[in-house]
Design a protein around this motif. Structure first.
Motif, PDB file in Angstrom:
ATOM      1  N   SER A 116      16.621 -42.623 -28.026  1.00  0.00           N
ATOM      2  CA  SER A 116      17.750 -43.304 -28.125  1.00  0.00           C
ATOM      3  C   SER A 116      18.786 -42.650 -27.000  1.00  0.00           C
ATOM      4  O   SER A 116      18.662 -41.511 -26.871  1.00  0.00           O
ATOM      5  CB  SER A 116      18.585 -43.404 -29.445  1.00  0.00           C
ATOM      6  N   THR A 117      19.699 -43.505 -26.517  1.00  0.00           N
ATOM      7  CA  THR A 117      20.724 -42.869 -25.471  1.00  0.00           C
ATOM      8  C   THR A 117      21.738 -42.170 -26.617  1.00  0.00           C
ATOM      9  O   THR A 117      22.182 -42.630 -27.242  1.00  0.00           O
ATOM     10  CB  THR A 117      21.341 -43.859 -24.945  1.00  0.00           C
ATOM     11  N   VAL A 118      21.893 -40.765 -26.298  1.00  0.00           N
ATOM     12  CA  VAL A 118      23.105 -40.179 -26.757  1.00  0.00           C
ATOM     13  C   VAL A 118      24.124 -40.184 -26.278  1.00  0.00           C
ATOM     14  O   VAL A 118      25.516 -40.404 -26.671  1.00  0.00           O
ATOM     15  CB  VAL A 118      22.648 -38.679 -26.935  1.00  0.00           C
ATOM     16  N   PHE A 119      24.353 -39.711 -24.787  1.00  0.00           N
ATOM     17  CA  PHE A 119      25.545 -39.597 -23.958  1.00  0.00           C
ATOM     18  C   PHE A 119      25.367 -39.922 -22.455  1.00  0.00           C
ATOM     19  O   PHE A 119      23.974 -39.697 -22.326  1.00  0.00           O
ATOM     20  CB  PHE A 119      26.333 -38.365 -24.265  1.00  0.00           C
ATOM     21  N   TRP A 120      26.291 -40.224 -21.660  1.00  0.00           N
ATOM     22  CA  TRP A 120      25.924 -40.253 -20.135  1.00  0.00           C
ATOM     23  C   TRP A 120      27.552 -40.312 -19.554  1.00  0.00           C
ATOM     24  O   TRP A 120      28.555 -40.062 -20.262  1.00  0.00           O
ATOM     25  CB  TRP A 120      25.410 -41.726 -19.999  1.00  0.00           C
ATOM     26  N   VAL A 124      28.160 -45.071 -29.644  1.00  0.00           N
ATOM     27  CA  VAL A 124      28.444 -45.337 -31.070  1.00  0.00           C
ATOM     28  C   VAL A 124      27.549 -45.024 -32.082  1.00  0.00           C
ATOM     29  O   VAL A 124      27.956 -44.529 -33.267  1.00  0.00           O
ATOM     30  CB  VAL A 124      29.448 -46.517 -31.217  1.00  0.00           C
ATOM     31  N   GLY A 125      26.234 -45.472 -31.897  1.00  0.00           N
ATOM     32  CA  GLY A 125      25.467 -45.190 -32.859  1.00  0.00           C
ATOM     33  C   GLY A 125      25.177 -44.035 -33.219  1.00  0.00           C
ATOM     34  O   GLY A 125      24.375 -43.616 -34.305  1.00  0.00           O
ATOM     35  N   CYS A 126      25.453 -42.985 -32.421  1.00  0.00           N
ATOM     36  CA  CYS A 126      25.252 -41.383 -32.898  1.00  0.00           C
ATOM     37  C   CYS A 126      26.028 -41.009 -34.129  1.00  0.00           C
ATOM     38  O   CYS A 126      26.049 -39.975 -34.450  1.00  0.00           O
ATOM     39  CB  CYS A 126      25.508 -40.792 -31.494  1.00  0.00           C
ATOM     40  N   ALA A 134      33.975 -49.768 -36.846  1.00  0.00           N
ATOM     41  CA  ALA A 134      32.869 -50.504 -36.175  1.00  0.00           C
ATOM     42  C   ALA A 134      33.423 -50.911 -35.069  1.00  0.00           C
ATOM     43  O   ALA A 134      34.561 -50.950 -34.615  1.00  0.00           O
ATOM     44  CB  ALA A 134      32.739 -51.866 -36.961  1.00  0.00           C
ATOM     45  N   PRO A 135      32.465 -51.132 -33.807  1.00  0.00           N
ATOM     46  CA  PRO A 135      32.838 -51.211 -32.573  1.00  0.00           C
ATOM     47  C   PRO A 135      33.578 -52.555 -32.464  1.00  0.00           C
ATOM     48  O   PRO A 135      33.101 -53.681 -33.115  1.00  0.00           O
ATOM     49  CB  PRO A 135      31.673 -51.444 -31.863  1.00  0.00           C
TER      50      PRO A 135
END
Length: 103
Positions: free
Chosen positions: A9-13, A26-28, A36-37
């Protein structure tokens, strides 16, 4: 993009349009009280990001293997090429990677 070593999963960028910022998925956040977003910035690109993340990992492995052996090559298609052309690995879907290898 920085991915989870366990699940991918993408954690950060670091956003290219705002390099001083760090974007965190946000799922992290596992806190159930976390709000919620209210806006999905990349929702329209979800399929592209999913496909290209897999290609990007393959591309990184290809790059390392060929570079370590001093084999000259160039990516013709895929997320690396998109990054060179558009400064974005996820400009369009990439289902595979094409490379040209020197004889």
């Amino acid at each position: 993009f920085h991915f989870c070593g366990a699940c991918g999963s993408t954690v950060f960028w670091y956003p290219s349009r705002k390099p001083e910022a760090v974007a965190v998925a946000v799922g992290c956040f596992a806190d159930p009280s976390f709000p919620a977003p209210t806006k999905s910035v990349y929702g329209y690109r979800r399929r592209t990001v999913s496909m290209n993340a897999a290609c990007l990992m393959d591309s990184m492995a290809i790059n390392e293997a060929l570079s370590d052996r001093r084999i000259n090559f160039v990516f013709l298609k895929g997320p690396f090429q998109q990054h060179l052309l558009y400064d974005d690995h996820f400009m369009k879907p990439a289902g595979d990677v094409d490379i040209l290898v020197a004889p």
